[in-house]
Enzyme design. Structure first.
Site, short mmCIF file in Angstrom:
data_model
loop_
_atom_site.label_atom_id
_atom_site.label_comp_id
_atom_site.label_asym_id
_atom_site.label_seq_id
_atom_site.Cartn_x
_atom_site.Cartn_y
_atom_site.Cartn_z
N HIS A 27 0.85 -1.19 0.00
CA HIS A 27 0.00 0.00 0.00
C HIS A 27 0.89 1.25 0.00
O HIS A 27 1.32 1.71 1.06
CB HIS A 27 -0.90 0.02 1.24
CG HIS A 27 -1.86 -1.14 1.29
ND1 HIS A 27 -1.44 -2.42 1.55
CD2 HIS A 27 -3.21 -1.21 1.13
CE1 HIS A 27 -2.50 -3.23 1.55
NE2 HIS A 27 -3.57 -2.52 1.30
N HIS A 260 -3.98 3.33 -3.12
CA HIS A 260 -4.20 2.66 -1.84
C HIS A 260 -3.58 1.30 -1.73
O HIS A 260 -2.81 1.04 -0.81
CB HIS A 260 -5.71 2.55 -1.56
CG HIS A 260 -6.02 2.24 -0.14
ND1 HIS A 260 -5.83 0.99 0.42
CD2 HIS A 260 -6.50 3.00 0.87
CE1 HIS A 260 -6.18 1.01 1.69
NE2 HIS A 260 -6.60 2.22 1.99
N GLU A 411 -17.67 -4.45 24.38
CA GLU A 411 -16.91 -5.70 24.48
C GLU A 411 -15.67 -5.73 23.59
O GLU A 411 -14.59 -6.16 24.02
CB GLU A 411 -17.82 -6.91 24.14
CG GLU A 411 -18.86 -7.22 25.18
CD GLU A 411 -20.16 -6.46 24.95
OE1 GLU A 411 -21.14 -6.76 25.67
OE2 GLU A 411 -20.20 -5.58 24.06
N HIS A 473 -28.58 -15.95 24.55
CA HIS A 473 -27.56 -15.93 25.58
C HIS A 473 -27.04 -17.33 25.94
O HIS A 473 -26.27 -17.47 26.89
CB HIS A 473 -28.12 -15.26 26.85
CG HIS A 473 -28.20 -13.78 26.77
ND1 HIS A 473 -28.84 -13.12 25.75
CD2 HIS A 473 -27.67 -12.81 27.58
CE1 HIS A 473 -28.75 -11.81 25.94
NE2 HIS A 473 -28.04 -11.60 27.04
#
Length: 664
Positions: A27, A260, A411, A473
């Site tokens: 890149h 890029h 999280e 869950h």
């Protein structure tokens, strides 16, 4: 001075485009577009010593936009790190220290593995937290032995990833004033202009997080230095937005997405070199002024560390007990084995029914008492995860001496921040959430395993026995997916005693992360047939719980809460001779020799079964018939009381016993 910095920036561009061209991969856009920042950062801003990349009080720099790795490699080489021109010539080749993306432990001066965008930002937040914690613990009025900054270079891709929002929000809340991010604002991503997908006001966004936001030009050394100095004066974290041009200096791709993700090609490369004032015929050119400049700077770099060493020695003499704590904190992995060996495992009553998450809290606090540098927290689940640290404060802007971190409901960021704390040094870091939400953690779990760092992840509510919260869950595929990650140690203890040993195993790790998989429901403490079970659990991840007959008819390999279920089934299956083996760690068991495995299960005539409240994936090699011999759950769960859910799904001791009796 600008003449020397110009020579450095030119050399960064030269090395980057030639390395990418030779590799036919890479890149070039970021190294071409941000060379001035790298030049002034490594030459003037960073407090570092290239001859000692592990100096404890060095500034940290993380290239969050890791695809632009040649920017970092070129800067490290020029600055005097142990990274040769031959290393750069072998960019992206097998065995090279210049990998496609920066890899921790491979290249001197690389502070973290980056590439998955956004994780560099949150890792930097973790490092800034570690610096603040260390400063609060060890600095005194006379001696500031911890006084460094964490810098990161980020791009639009990093800022689009959700983890950047999670981590930046927390950093603002915690007022991490030693964290400074440079935003390479070139308005280009792989697909084209950022306008197609990213039109938000980044300034307002970061101001809303509680950051200081500053603006300047990527191509003004004075802007970068001035803004960095200004950032250091503010108690908030700082985002310095630098307007830039991707692929700067390569006319054919400058300012476009074409810069890029691909080499320039010979024709465009020659054009770029001519435009930059380089000889197209020369490869891997470094301006002599760049080498000379950094050679002169080496004395200043070394002097900065020498001054710190003198200050550290004086502090050590004045505070010998703190110095001892420092040394214990900075051993590999942050855990001194001699101290760990002196910590007794908690003792639990034999008739006690206790969830392994509750036993984990007892064990965690026993070890935390011995290790003040054991730090961490949970994603707004301190109570349910049972990870509260006793007799300690929470880490906040007002109480940086605290060691419990309230990560909030973030999280992914929590896990990457934990990795950042671990990478920084001086701590053993843990974090916690529900097992089913490990999917939110997975990219960070993978990087921890890849970097070979011993972060600890506490994952509770581990099965259908979560009950009423239902299938959202109740993890059924989670264990298999975690075990699929190379170099990740998964520990699922069967009772309170095993849980304490599991914590000990996790803390003993030096070069791999560990997941502790813990129950919500209460479990009995097992009567263990093998008196050496602790040693076997640590060494082989398995041991015989019951059924010591040398020729069992059936041996059940079980994990977690299913071990007690298997013991109950063994009694119900009489007169069949059933051996139950607890397997807290399938990875450790799988690594054992074939003779050990054969002895563990019985003999060649013994039928081997597996009992685990999840999908069978990964266990197939242990049994003759996966369909008959693996007692598993191959569907999502149900909402209802835990016992009723198990009955509904046919996952009971009675059902397992019936299957055992079916065998000839």
């Amino acid at each position: 001075m600008n003449k020397e910095l110009d020579a450095v920036a030119l050399s960064i561009r030269s090395l980057s485009i030639d390395a990418i061209e030779k590799a036919n991969s890479g890149h070039p856009g970021l190294p071409l577009g941000a060379a001035e920042l790298a030049a002034v950062l490594y030459a003037k801003i960073l407090r570092h010593n290239p001859k000692n990349p592990q100096w404890a009080d060095r500034d940290r720099f993380i290239l969050s936009a890791g695809h632009g790795s040649m920017l970092l490699y070129a800067a490290l080489h020029l600055a005097g790190y142990d990274l040769s021109l031959d290393d750069i010539r072998s960019f992206r080749q097998i065995g090279s220290r210049c990998a496609g993306h920066p890899e921790y432990g491979l290249t001197p001066g690389v502070e973290a593995t980056t590439g998955p965008l956004g994780q560099g930002i949150s890792t930097a937040v973790g490092m800034a937290i570690a610096e603040a914690m260390l400063a609060a613990r060890f600095n005194t009025e006379e001696y500031r032995i911890v006084d460094h900054y964490t810098y990161a270079l980020v791009g639009e891709g990093c800022l689009m990833e959700g983890v950047s929002s999670e981590a930046s929000s927390l950093a603002g809340t915690l007022k991490l004033g030693k964290l400074i991010m440079y935003y390479d604002k070139n308005n280009i991503t792989i697909d084209g202009s950022t306008d197609i997908a990213f039109t938000e006001d980044v300034t307002k966004r970061y101001e809303a997080y509680g950051w200081q936001v500053l603006h300047g030009s990527m191509y003004s050394y004075s802007d970068i230095e001035k803004l960095t100095t200004e950032a250091k004066k503010d108690p908030r974290p700082s985002l310095i937005i630098l307007d830039s041009v991707i692929g700067k200096g390569a006319p054919a791709v400058e300012g476009t997405a074409a810069a890029h993700g691909a080499p320039l090609g010979q024709e465009k490369l020659a054009e770029a070199k001519q435009n930059l004032g380089l000889d197209p015929a020369k490869q891997f050119f470094v301006a002599p002024e760049a080498y000379r400049y950094f050679e002169e700077r080496q004395k200043e770099f070394a002097q900065a560390e020498a001054d710190w060493n003198s200050r550290f020695a004086a502090w050590s003499a004045a505070y010998p007990e703190r110095r001892k704590e420092w040394d214990r904190s900075f051993v590999q992995g942050g855990i001194d084995q001699a101290v760990l060996d002196g910590v007794a495992d908690p003792v639990f009553k034999k008739d006690e029914m206790i969830a392994t998450r509750a036993a984990s809290k007892t064990a965690l606090n026993a070890f935390a008492k011995a290790f003040p540098n054991l730090v961490g927290g949970s994603a707004d689940l301190q109570g349910p995860n049972a990870v509260a640290l006793q007799d300690t404060q929470s880490f906040t802007a007002a109480t940086p001496q605290g060691r419990y971190i309230h990560f909030g409901i973030r999280e992914f960021a929590m896990a990457t921040i934990t990795n950042g704390i671990q990478l920084h040094g001086g701590f053993r870091a843990f974090c916690a959430t529900f097992a089913v939400f490990s999917d939110y953690l997975r990219p960070a779990l993978r990087l921890a395993a890849l970097m070979r760092i011993p972060s600890i992840f506490v994952l509770t509510h581990d099965s259908i026995f979560v009950g009423e919260d239902g299938p959202t869950h109740q993890p059924v595929e989670t264990l298999a997916s975690l075990r699929a990650i190379p170099n990740l140690l998964v520990l699922r203890p069967a009772d309170a005693e095993e849980t304490a040993v599991a914590w000990r195993i996790a803390l003993e790790q030096k070069d791999r992360p560990a997941c502790l998989i813990l129950s919500r429901q209460n479990l009995p403490i097992l009567e263990k047939a093998d008196p050496q079970w602790k040693a076997l659990m640590k060494a082989a991840g398995s041991y015989i719980v019951t059924g010591t007959d040398r020729t069992p008819d059936v041996t059940i390999l079980a994990t977690g809460s299913e071990v007690s279920l298997a013991c109950e089934a063994a009694e119900l299956a009489a007169p069949k001779k059933v051996r139950v083996v607890s397997v807290p760690s399938k990875e450790l068991l799988d690594a054992q020799t074939n003779p050990f495995k054969a002895q563990l299960v019985g003999n060649s005539n013994t039928r081997v079964m597996v009992a685990e409240a999840g999908v069978k994936q990964g266990w197939e090699g242990w049994v003759r018939s996966p369909e008959k011999d693996i007692f598993s759950i191959e569907r999502f769960g149900e909402s209802g009381p835990a016992k009723k859910v198990a009955e509904h799904l046919g996952f009971t001791a009675q059902a397992l016993a019936a299957r055992i009796k079916d065998f000839d």
